[in-house]
Design an enzyme around this catalytic site. Structure first.
Site, PDB file in Angstrom:
ATOM      1  N   ARG A  81      -3.464  -5.827  -7.392  1.00 37.88           N
ATOM      2  CA  ARG A  81      -4.543  -5.130  -8.099  1.00 37.88           C
ATOM      3  C   ARG A  81      -4.056  -4.756  -9.494  1.00 37.88           C
ATOM      4  O   ARG A  81      -2.966  -4.210  -9.659  1.00 37.88           O
ATOM      5  CB  ARG A  81      -4.960  -3.885  -7.321  1.00 37.88           C
ATOM      6  CG  ARG A  81      -6.174  -3.159  -7.877  1.00 37.88           C
ATOM      7  CD  ARG A  81      -6.558  -2.010  -6.968  1.00 37.88           C
ATOM      8  NE  ARG A  81      -6.962  -2.479  -5.654  1.00 37.88           N
ATOM      9  CZ  ARG A  81      -6.823  -1.763  -4.539  1.00 37.88           C
ATOM     10  NH1 ARG A  81      -6.263  -0.561  -4.573  1.00 37.88           N
ATOM     11  NH2 ARG A  81      -7.226  -2.251  -3.370  1.00 37.88           N
ATOM     12  N   ARG A 150      -5.317   6.713  -9.092  1.00 38.39           N
ATOM     13  CA  ARG A 150      -5.656   5.293  -9.199  1.00 38.39           C
ATOM     14  C   ARG A 150      -6.318   4.998 -10.558  1.00 38.39           C
ATOM     15  O   ARG A 150      -6.357   5.847 -11.435  1.00 38.39           O
ATOM     16  CB  ARG A 150      -6.591   4.903  -8.051  1.00 38.39           C
ATOM     17  CG  ARG A 150      -6.021   5.160  -6.651  1.00 38.39           C
ATOM     18  CD  ARG A 150      -4.956   4.153  -6.278  1.00 38.39           C
ATOM     19  NE  ARG A 150      -4.470   4.329  -4.909  1.00 38.39           N
ATOM     20  CZ  ARG A 150      -5.003   3.780  -3.821  1.00 38.39           C
ATOM     21  NH1 ARG A 150      -6.094   3.039  -3.915  1.00 38.39           N
ATOM     22  NH2 ARG A 150      -4.464   3.970  -2.627  1.00 38.39           N
ATOM     23  N   LYS A 214      -3.937   8.988  -1.792  1.00 44.09           N
ATOM     24  CA  LYS A 214      -4.462   8.468  -3.049  1.00 44.09           C
ATOM     25  C   LYS A 214      -5.381   9.488  -3.710  1.00 44.09           C
ATOM     26  O   LYS A 214      -5.946  10.369  -3.060  1.00 44.09           O
ATOM     27  CB  LYS A 214      -5.220   7.165  -2.802  1.00 44.09           C
ATOM     28  CG  LYS A 214      -6.406   7.305  -1.844  1.00 44.09           C
ATOM     29  CD  LYS A 214      -6.966   5.939  -1.500  1.00 44.09           C
ATOM     30  CE  LYS A 214      -8.062   6.035  -0.427  1.00 44.09           C
ATOM     31  NZ  LYS A 214      -8.569   4.714  -0.025  1.00 44.09           N
ATOM     32  N   LYS A 216      -8.495   9.765  -6.894  1.00 42.86           N
ATOM     33  CA  LYS A 216      -9.408   8.962  -7.711  1.00 42.86           C
ATOM     34  C   LYS A 216     -10.143   9.830  -8.720  1.00 42.86           C
ATOM     35  O   LYS A 216     -10.637  10.905  -8.382  1.00 42.86           O
ATOM     36  CB  LYS A 216     -10.410   8.225  -6.818  1.00 42.86           C
ATOM     37  CG  LYS A 216      -9.737   7.257  -5.853  1.00 42.86           C
ATOM     38  CD  LYS A 216     -10.743   6.538  -4.972  1.00 42.86           C
ATOM     39  CE  LYS A 216     -10.038   5.539  -4.053  1.00 42.86           C
ATOM     40  NZ  LYS A 216     -11.000   4.804  -3.198  1.00 42.86           N
ATOM     41  N   CYS A 434     -17.200  -4.628   0.410  1.00 46.75           N
ATOM     42  CA  CYS A 434     -15.738  -4.688   0.286  1.00 46.75           C
ATOM     43  C   CYS A 434     -15.257  -6.083   0.690  1.00 46.75           C
ATOM     44  O   CYS A 434     -16.025  -6.905   1.186  1.00 46.75           O
ATOM     45  CB  CYS A 434     -15.089  -3.615   1.135  1.00 46.75           C
ATOM     46  SG  CYS A 434     -15.276  -3.890   2.910  1.00 46.75           S
ATOM     47  N   CYS A 440      -8.097  -8.263   4.633  1.00 49.64           N
ATOM     48  CA  CYS A 440      -7.850  -6.834   4.779  1.00 49.64           C
ATOM     49  C   CYS A 440      -7.414  -6.513   6.204  1.00 49.64           C
ATOM     50  O   CYS A 440      -8.130  -6.816   7.171  1.00 49.64           O
ATOM     51  CB  CYS A 440      -9.087  -6.021   4.415  1.00 49.64           C
ATOM     52  SG  CYS A 440      -8.830  -4.238   4.590  1.00 49.64           S
ATOM     53  N   CYS A 479     -14.932  -1.529   7.406  1.00 54.19           N
ATOM     54  CA  CYS A 479     -14.299  -0.460   8.171  1.00 54.19           C
ATOM     55  C   CYS A 479     -14.738   0.875   7.580  1.00 54.19           C
ATOM     56  O   CYS A 479     -15.374   0.904   6.515  1.00 54.19           O
ATOM     57  CB  CYS A 479     -12.776  -0.591   8.150  1.00 54.19           C
ATOM     58  SG  CYS A 479     -12.000   0.005   6.619  1.00 54.19           S
ATOM     59  N   CYS A 483     -14.508   1.530   0.996  1.00 54.77           N
ATOM     60  CA  CYS A 483     -14.187   1.069  -0.358  1.00 54.77           C
ATOM     61  C   CYS A 483     -15.424   0.698  -1.168  1.00 54.77           C
ATOM     62  O   CYS A 483     -15.420   0.770  -2.392  1.00 54.77           O
ATOM     63  CB  CYS A 483     -13.228  -0.117  -0.296  1.00 54.77           C
ATOM     64  SG  CYS A 483     -11.587   0.315   0.332  1.00 54.77           S
TER      65      CYS A 483
END
Length: 569
Positions: A81, A150, A214, A216, A434, A440, A479, A483
């Site tokens: 990424r 991120r 994480k 954001k 996603c 994934c 899932c 995302c």
């Protein structure tokens, strides 16, 4: 760095905390793992540290069974990424990403929901060269993943207001300020001199174990909420007066992920806690991050996001703690209004330049037999003198085109058939998925590969009801990690197992309300049978200007949800 006492989170630390502390500021044994010729993989611990460098080890799940029968190790590969603060990339950077996709990856580029580039299918032996060549374009992968801040998102519509360039500047400043300071990235990937003694190194913001999870950040510019500001751990809402940026409302504690079957996990909306001047925005961001560093849950990663830190202690606690660390209080929040959170397609003029927004289904840039998307964009990049803007909805803006260059770019758009946005249904224009299968590791069901065909079947229902051009936000995630931000969609699907999804309804068109579970663990036949009467009734009974998400609440299909604490009730 000393951590403040946390009475709420007593107990054994999650093993990820051990891995981070033992990694010597994100070095681990990645270099040794990359050099190991016996396997296409790296160790489990190094794989977790590798995320901080912008990469995930994956394998092709479509090939797992066959390779197991052949007694071969999984088809290991790496996702990479690339951070693009605010989503702005140069034509030269676009061309390099295309070259790397062919040279090292699977021949496609993916535009993510956080305005970043992703490459898939990179082999371990090629990972270092790929990152090195990305770095040569003045982009990097550092902190694109991992327990750090991120990619900082930002409204992409430069034509929308004269303040956009200033807002983008603050996005870049936050991104730079919150980047990890470790030299590990340059040592491992760029062959810079190694720091032997870690005592020579510090992480002034993060400390040796970085954040609990994480983090954001995004900046929205009303009336567009294209970044879904209330899904961010920390959101800034630009406030304009007389076409000048006067500051930002501050929103805290958003987040989309949850775990099936665990009612203590849930998506959450950010809450506005005040207003700050532009020159305060970096300081506010740093102090919010340090609060999460010091108080976030390090014993249970399922409870480690900032939304749970706030919900455990209360919004008043957060405001007081922030004020103490800043040395001053935020001002009262100012009025604002969002009208949409999607993209408008085609040409638009603004700030004496032209901008063309192109629909890219689920962000996957590739050529097909009847749609040479990658080739067309490559040819445009060769002559484009402006920039490319990756939108938060996985689309692309060919931005800042001069009047003199517009005719030539329009010719290329026509030649390569890049005009599909206006021809699509309102549902497809507002769709997002996603990656999910086959790469994934967390995916329970298909998403990117399946949503387009499901939409086609729903479009037939909309056509029958006379709603083909009705703007409806639809999102799918393989899932519950969310995302594609499904918890904010008017129609949302979250994977439960192969071919099975939970159906959620009632998110708002402007991204200011959560969706609500309507049907659980259903397949395509039941999905279509469930949606048909809802859509038919919506066509007949909707009020003037009423969006689908608002209608299903007014018609009592689901209750309105404005707090994650009510998501499972």
């Amino acid at each position: 760095m000393a951590k403040e006492k946390d009475a709420l989170h007593q107990g054994s630390l999650d093993d990820m905390e051990r891995i981070k502390e033992a990694s010597n500021f994100l070095r681990g044994t990645i270099t040794e793992g990359l050099a190991d010729p016996i396997t296409g993989a790296i160790s489990a611990d190094d794989n977790k540290v590798l995320k901080f460098h912008g990469s995930y080890q994956q394998d092709d799940r479509d090939l797992r069974d066959e390779r197991r029968r052949q007694k071969l190790e999984p088809a290991y590969q790496f996702m990479l990424r690339v951070r693009v603060p605010g989503g702005i990339a140069t034509p030269e950077q676009w061309l390099v990403m295309g070259e790397l996709a062919d040279k090292y990856a699977n021949g496609t580029i993916r535009l993510t929901t956080r305005q970043a580039f992703q490459l898939h299918g990179i082999l371990k032996w090629d990972l270092k060269n790929t990152i090195r060549e990305i770095n040569h374009t003045l982009m990097d992968t550092l902190a694109a993943c991992g327990d750090v801040n991120r990619n900082v998102m930002c409204n992409t519509n430069s034509y929308q207001s004269a303040v956009h360039a200033e807002v983008q500047k603050w996005a870049q400043k936050m991104s730079d300020h919150l980047s990890p300071r470790t030299g590990a990235y340059h040592e491992i990937w760029l062959d810079k001199e190694k720091v032997v003694d870690s005592r020579e190194e510090t992480e002034p913001i993060y400390g040796a174990t970085y954040l609990p999870r994480k983090f954001k950040i995004g900046i929205a510019v009303p009336p567009s909420n294209d970044i879904d500001v209330f899904s961010q751990d920390l959101g800034f809402i630009a406030i304009q007066e007389a076409n000048e940026l006067v500051g930002f409302n501050v929103s805290v504690g958003g987040g989309m992920g949850m775990t099936h079957g665990n009612i203590n996990t849930y998506p959450q909306l950010g809450r506005v806690i005040g207003f700050c001047a532009p020159d305060q925005v970096v300081a506010v961001a740093e102090q919010i991050v340090t609060i999460q560093r010091d108080y976030g849950n390090r014993t249970d990663r399922k409870q480690a996001r900032f939304k749970y830190t706030i919900d455990a202690r209360g919004i008043d606690w957060l405001k007081q703690t922030l004020h103490e660390r800043l040395g001053s209080e935020l001002e009262e929040a100012k009025d604002f209004q969002f009208k949409n959170n999607g993209d408008s397609y085609g040409w638009v003029e603004g700030n004496r330049k032209w901008h063309f927004t192109l629909f890219i289904e689920n962000g996957r840039v590739k050529d097909t037999e009847d749609y040479p998307l990658r080739t067309g964009l490559r040819e445009i990049a060769k002559i484009h003198e402006g920039d490319f803007r990756l939108t938060p909805n996985q689309n692309l803006v060919i931005a800042n085109v001069t009047k003199q260059r517009k005719a030539r770019i329009e010719q290329l758009i026509q030649t390569y058939k890049l005009t599909n946005g206006g021809q699509l249904s309102g549902l497809r224009r507002n769709s997002m998925a996603c990656v999910a299968l086959p790469t994934c590791a967390l995916a329970m069901a298909e998403s990117e590969r399946y949503l387009p065909s499901l939409i086609e079947k729903i479009e037939a229902i909309l056509q029958e009801a006379g709603l083909h051009q009705e703007e409806i936000v639809i999102r799918m995630s393989g899932c519950p990690n969310g995302c594609s931000r499904p918890a904010l969609a008017e129609i949302a699907f979250i994977g439960k197992g192969p071919g099975k999804y939970n159906l959620y309804l009632g998110g708002s068109f402007t991204g200011e309300r959560l969706s609500k579970l309507y049907r659980e663990n259903i397949g395509e036949q039941e999905i279509l049978a469930t949606l048909r009467p809802l859509i038919t009734r919506y066509a007949k009974e909707r009020l003037d200007g009423e969006h689908f998400g608002d209608f299903v609440i007014r018609a009592n299909y689901v209750e309105a949800v404005y707090s994650g604490l009510d998501f499972h009730r």
